[in-house]
Design a protein around this motif. Sequence first.
Motif: not given
Length: 478
Positions: A206-216, A250-254, A276-283, A377-380
Amino acid sequence: MKTHAAFLALLLCVVFPVSAQNGMNANKKAVINSVENHSDKLIEISDKIWAHAETAFRETASSKLLADYAEANGFTVERGVAEMPTAFVATYGSGSPVIGILGEFDALPGISQKAQPVKAPLEEGKPGHGCGHNLFGTGSLGAAIAVKELIKSGKLKGTIKFYGTPAEEKYFGKLWMAREGLFDNLDVCLDWHPSAETVADVQSSLALVDFTVEFFGEAAHASADPWNGKSASDGLELYTTGMNFLREHIKPTVRIHYHIQDGGQVVNVVPEYARVWTRVRDTKREGMLEVYERVKKIAEGAAMMAGVDYKISLVSGLHEVLVNRAGGTIMQKNLELLGPITYTKEEINFAKKIQEATGKPQIGMDSEIRPLEETKEHPGGGSTDVGDVSWVVPEIRLGVTTAPKDTPWHSWAVVACGGMSIGHKGMTYAAKAMGMTIVDLLEAPQKVEAVKEEFRERKGNAEYEAILPDGPPPIDGE
């Protein structure tokens, strides 16, 4: 008749030796012998890394053990590459083909465990090798040494490179190595990973992106004058609520994960800061990036509703693995040559106790060599920074049994197996399988070209670019 049959069998053995009939030629036998000759030292190194259990960018002792042993075996070692003190590259040989092998060695926090089949921390709250990376790096180095010995003796020609790659579990050290171009001169690269089964791995990740969101926001007394405050944690809660509502659409692969790192310090203060630390993934990377953009808009909306400011900071991101079936086919044949790992009665009992303790069927170990799988095509499953390497150079992948069937990964159960003979057997098996596969590549340039041709076809016109913020790796990050 029996005499004639016996004579024919003898004749076949003289003309076509058993090793030639089954594909186990002299160089592959030499790989097996090398791994067995080094096995005591490899197990010693693996067990020391298991005991150190060092986490991302803190793997000082673990990295040194591997780099020192590579150097002691004739490799030229460059340490501290890509601005990471625990990253290194060990090289032997000259000319083409240039074959790389990846090795990891970082542990996971909070899952310390003794090498026994019931949950019992070695040190309460400390890290443990719940993904078997103590075995991963050491087994890969064992394969590299076996190939190096064949190059040194003149039996093979080419260059072998062993990559010590840190921080796979958190920061994805291979991204910075790829950005520095450290894989650019390879013809083919190999890796393996501890598993509950033994397979030539032809599935993506799965491809992913890691990011943080800060609120002030603005602090105020939570009872006396809360109207003078602006709650950063309100922004955070609205953000996570928005993401949870998004899940339906969102799609079941996400996959979406988040971890609240700071939601305020005390109950009687309107919190002025939250993170908060957030991670989004998809195939597929394209699908992951689409959801990433939607989540960023949710953060913006949450900040507007709470009347606070916000900031999104990219940590890193991963590409999905670019599968190479030509390489997988070569690996598969070597698994079939080696056959399954065999276990003692004591090891099987250990495995069944692990399964009992984790609520799984008590069926023991699974090291059966099955036919090469069809690529989905879409692994887990999860994500890996090996994916990024696979967009730079063709990657041949392997999974080897180091824990009982159905064992929960990233758990104490995997830690337990990695510190005893079940893990050791998987590690040395992986070293043999990878070394034998490299023999095939170095003996037959047409196999290297077939692997590279598939890589070019699958990659197409895509240009690799690491998903990273500017600047050095977060060596001192939280």
